[in-house]
Design a protein around this motif. Structure first.
Motif, PDB file in Angstrom:
ATOM      1  N   GLU A   1       0.829  -1.204   0.000  1.00 16.89           N
ATOM      2  CA  GLU A   1       0.000   0.000   0.000  1.00 16.89           C
ATOM      3  C   GLU A   1       0.867   1.260   0.000  1.00 16.89           C
ATOM      4  O   GLU A   1       0.652   2.184  -0.785  1.00 16.89           O
ATOM      5  CB  GLU A   1      -0.910  -0.020   1.228  1.00 16.89           C
ATOM      6  CG  GLU A   1      -1.857   1.130   1.324  1.00 16.89           C
ATOM      7  CD  GLU A   1      -2.785   1.005   2.525  1.00 16.89           C
ATOM      8  OE1 GLU A   1      -3.412   2.011   2.875  1.00 16.89           O
ATOM      9  OE2 GLU A   1      -2.885  -0.097   3.127  1.00 16.89           O
TER      10      GLU A   1
ATOM     11  N   LEU B   1       2.833   1.634  -3.416  1.00 15.21           N
ATOM     12  CA  LEU B   1       1.944   2.006  -4.521  1.00 15.21           C
ATOM     13  C   LEU B   1       1.514   3.463  -4.412  1.00 15.21           C
ATOM     14  O   LEU B   1       1.425   4.171  -5.408  1.00 15.21           O
ATOM     15  CB  LEU B   1       0.718   1.093  -4.570  1.00 15.21           C
ATOM     16  CG  LEU B   1       0.986  -0.349  -4.974  1.00 15.21           C
ATOM     17  CD1 LEU B   1      -0.301  -1.161  -4.907  1.00 15.21           C
ATOM     18  CD2 LEU B   1       1.618  -0.450  -6.347  1.00 15.21           C
ATOM     19  N   GLU B   2       1.270   3.918  -3.201  1.00 13.63           N
ATOM     20  CA  GLU B   2       0.808   5.288  -3.003  1.00 13.63           C
ATOM     21  C   GLU B   2       1.926   6.313  -3.154  1.00 13.63           C
ATOM     22  O   GLU B   2       1.722   7.381  -3.712  1.00 13.63           O
ATOM     23  CB  GLU B   2       0.171   5.428  -1.618  1.00 13.63           C
ATOM     24  CG  GLU B   2      -0.427   6.791  -1.382  1.00 13.63           C
ATOM     25  CD  GLU B   2      -1.160   6.894  -0.055  1.00 13.63           C
ATOM     26  OE1 GLU B   2      -1.437   8.035   0.343  1.00 13.63           O
ATOM     27  OE2 GLU B   2      -1.447   5.870   0.589  1.00 13.63           O
TER      28      GLU B   2
ATOM     29  N   LYS C   1       7.730   4.196 -10.181  1.00 16.74           N
ATOM     30  CA  LYS C   1       7.461   2.993 -10.983  1.00 16.74           C
ATOM     31  C   LYS C   1       8.575   1.962 -10.786  1.00 16.74           C
ATOM     32  O   LYS C   1       8.319   0.762 -10.797  1.00 16.74           O
ATOM     33  CB  LYS C   1       7.321   3.345 -12.475  1.00 16.74           C
ATOM     34  CG  LYS C   1       6.090   4.196 -12.766  1.00 16.74           C
ATOM     35  CD  LYS C   1       4.791   3.490 -12.425  1.00 16.74           C
ATOM     36  CE  LYS C   1       3.566   4.223 -12.872  1.00 16.74           C
ATOM     37  NZ  LYS C   1       2.938   5.056 -11.881  1.00 16.74           N
TER      38      LYS C   1
ATOM     39  N   TRP D   1       7.711   0.183  -7.770  1.00 17.70           N
ATOM     40  CA  TRP D   1       6.618  -0.757  -8.062  1.00 17.70           C
ATOM     41  C   TRP D   1       7.192  -2.037  -8.657  1.00 17.70           C
ATOM     42  O   TRP D   1       6.769  -3.136  -8.303  1.00 17.70           O
ATOM     43  CB  TRP D   1       5.619  -0.139  -9.042  1.00 17.70           C
ATOM     44  CG  TRP D   1       4.733   0.920  -8.480  1.00 17.70           C
ATOM     45  CD1 TRP D   1       4.955   1.702  -7.380  1.00 17.70           C
ATOM     46  CD2 TRP D   1       3.478   1.327  -9.003  1.00 17.70           C
ATOM     47  NE1 TRP D   1       3.910   2.569  -7.199  1.00 17.70           N
ATOM     48  CE2 TRP D   1       2.992   2.364  -8.179  1.00 17.70           C
ATOM     49  CE3 TRP D   1       2.723   0.928 -10.093  1.00 17.70           C
ATOM     50  CZ2 TRP D   1       1.776   2.997  -8.408  1.00 17.70           C
ATOM     51  CZ3 TRP D   1       1.516   1.558 -10.331  1.00 17.70           C
ATOM     52  CH2 TRP D   1       1.048   2.575  -9.493  1.00 17.70           C
TER      53      TRP D   1
ATOM     54  N   ASN E   1      -1.729  -8.413  -6.627  1.00 18.75           N
ATOM     55  CA  ASN E   1      -3.107  -8.393  -7.128  1.00 18.75           C
ATOM     56  C   ASN E   1      -4.096  -8.816  -6.040  1.00 18.75           C
ATOM     57  O   ASN E   1      -5.150  -8.201  -5.884  1.00 18.75           O
ATOM     58  CB  ASN E   1      -3.263  -9.282  -8.357  1.00 18.75           C
ATOM     59  CG  ASN E   1      -2.740  -8.620  -9.613  1.00 18.75           C
ATOM     60  OD1 ASN E   1      -2.567  -7.410  -9.675  1.00 18.75           O
ATOM     61  ND2 ASN E   1      -2.462  -9.425 -10.620  1.00 18.75           N
TER      62      ASN E   1
ATOM     63  N   LEU F   1      -4.476  -6.006  -3.586  1.00 12.24           N
ATOM     64  CA  LEU F   1      -5.297  -4.933  -4.156  1.00 12.24           C
ATOM     65  C   LEU F   1      -6.772  -5.307  -4.193  1.00 12.24           C
ATOM     66  O   LEU F   1      -7.636  -4.484  -3.899  1.00 12.24           O
ATOM     67  CB  LEU F   1      -4.821  -4.607  -5.578  1.00 12.24           C
ATOM     68  CG  LEU F   1      -3.533  -3.811  -5.680  1.00 12.24           C
ATOM     69  CD1 LEU F   1      -3.004  -3.835  -7.111  1.00 12.24           C
ATOM     70  CD2 LEU F   1      -3.753  -2.378  -5.213  1.00 12.24           C
TER      71      LEU F   1
ATOM     72  N   THR G   1      -3.990   7.238  -7.313  1.00 12.81           N
ATOM     73  CA  THR G   1      -3.254   5.977  -7.227  1.00 12.81           C
ATOM     74  C   THR G   1      -4.100   4.832  -7.765  1.00 12.81           C
ATOM     75  O   THR G   1      -3.574   3.938  -8.440  1.00 12.81           O
ATOM     76  CB  THR G   1      -2.823   5.702  -5.769  1.00 12.81           C
ATOM     77  OG1 THR G   1      -2.051   6.814  -5.304  1.00 12.81           O
ATOM     78  CG2 THR G   1      -2.002   4.435  -5.667  1.00 12.81           C
TER      79      THR G   1
ATOM     80  N   GLU H   1      -3.724   4.854 -11.507  1.00 15.69           N
ATOM     81  CA  GLU H   1      -2.403   4.380 -11.919  1.00 15.69           C
ATOM     82  C   GLU H   1      -2.264   2.872 -11.729  1.00 15.69           C
ATOM     83  O   GLU H   1      -1.720   2.183 -12.583  1.00 15.69           O
ATOM     84  CB  GLU H   1      -1.303   5.110 -11.144  1.00 15.69           C
ATOM     85  CG  GLU H   1      -1.137   6.551 -11.552  1.00 15.69           C
ATOM     86  CD  GLU H   1      -0.722   6.706 -13.006  1.00 15.69           C
ATOM     87  OE1 GLU H   1       0.189   5.994 -13.461  1.00 15.69           O
ATOM     88  OE2 GLU H   1      -1.331   7.540 -13.696  1.00 15.69           O
ATOM     89  N   VAL H   2      -2.740   2.373 -10.595  1.00 15.68           N
ATOM     90  CA  VAL H   2      -2.669   0.942 -10.303  1.00 15.68           C
ATOM     91  C   VAL H   2      -3.450   0.147 -11.350  1.00 15.68           C
ATOM     92  O   VAL H   2      -2.986  -0.888 -11.828  1.00 15.68           O
ATOM     93  CB  VAL H   2      -3.206   0.661  -8.870  1.00 15.68           C
ATOM     94  CG1 VAL H   2      -3.574  -0.796  -8.679  1.00 15.68           C
ATOM     95  CG2 VAL H   2      -2.190   1.105  -7.835  1.00 15.68           C
ATOM     96  N   CYS H   3      -4.627   0.637 -11.707  1.00 13.06           N
ATOM     97  CA  CYS H   3      -5.454  -0.065 -12.700  1.00 13.06           C
ATOM     98  C   CYS H   3      -4.738  -0.141 -14.052  1.00 13.06           C
ATOM     99  O   CYS H   3      -4.721  -1.198 -14.680  1.00 13.06           O
ATOM    100  CB  CYS H   3      -6.811   0.617 -12.842  1.00 13.06           C
ATOM    101  SG  CYS H   3      -7.880   0.330 -11.420  1.00 13.06           S
TER     102      CYS H   3
ATOM    103  N   TYR I   1      -1.437   0.138 -14.610  1.00 12.33           N
ATOM    104  CA  TYR I   1      -0.174  -0.592 -14.481  1.00 12.33           C
ATOM    105  C   TYR I   1      -0.383  -2.099 -14.356  1.00 12.33           C
ATOM    106  O   TYR I   1       0.339  -2.881 -14.958  1.00 12.33           O
ATOM    107  CB  TYR I   1       0.585  -0.059 -13.270  1.00 12.33           C
ATOM    108  CG  TYR I   1       2.041  -0.430 -13.249  1.00 12.33           C
ATOM    109  CD1 TYR I   1       2.974   0.314 -13.951  1.00 12.33           C
ATOM    110  CD2 TYR I   1       2.478  -1.522 -12.518  1.00 12.33           C
ATOM    111  CE1 TYR I   1       4.308  -0.011 -13.932  1.00 12.33           C
ATOM    112  CE2 TYR I   1       3.819  -1.862 -12.489  1.00 12.33           C
ATOM    113  CZ  TYR I   1       4.730  -1.104 -13.197  1.00 12.33           C
ATOM    114  OH  TYR I   1       6.059  -1.444 -13.177  1.00 12.33           O
TER     115      TYR I   1
END
Length: 100
Positions: A33, A36-37, A41, A44, A57, A60, A71, A74-76, A78
């Motif tokens: 968490e 990611l926040e 990259k 990540w 995954n 998340l 975020t 971006e997560v979606c 990436y």
């Protein structure tokens, strides 16, 4: 999940933790968490190397209860996920703010 050593992540990401005492396995959800926040990259990618995409995954989709909207987007992108799949998005939909 990599059981050896620790990921190569900047200690500055964990300014409020005792970096040398972090249990990288037990605290994986909070670490994922946080990175990611606030991470880059490259950081990540280090998460993926250390924990693996399946673990990230799953975190998340079922464990991480809050991420900022930017975020989430971006997560979606990436991780090729839909925001509706994320636990934090579902929780946000259930907890609408006041209309005032």
């Amino acid at each position: 999940m990599n059981t050896s050593q620790q990921p190569n992540l900047a200690s500055e990401l964990f300014w409020d933790w005792r970096y040398n005492e972090i249990d990288w396995q037990k605290s994986y959800r909070s670490i994922i968490e946080r990175v990611l926040e606030r991470g880059t990259k490259e950081e990540w990618e280090e998460l993926i190397r250390f924990y693996g995409k399946p673990t990230i995954n799953t975190a998340l989709k079922t464990e991480i209860k809050f991420l900022p909207d930017s975020t989430i987007e971006e997560v979606c992108k990436y991780f090729n996920l839909h925001k509706e799949e994320l636990a934090c998005y579902a929780r946000k939909q259930l907890r609408k703010g006041h209309w005032i």
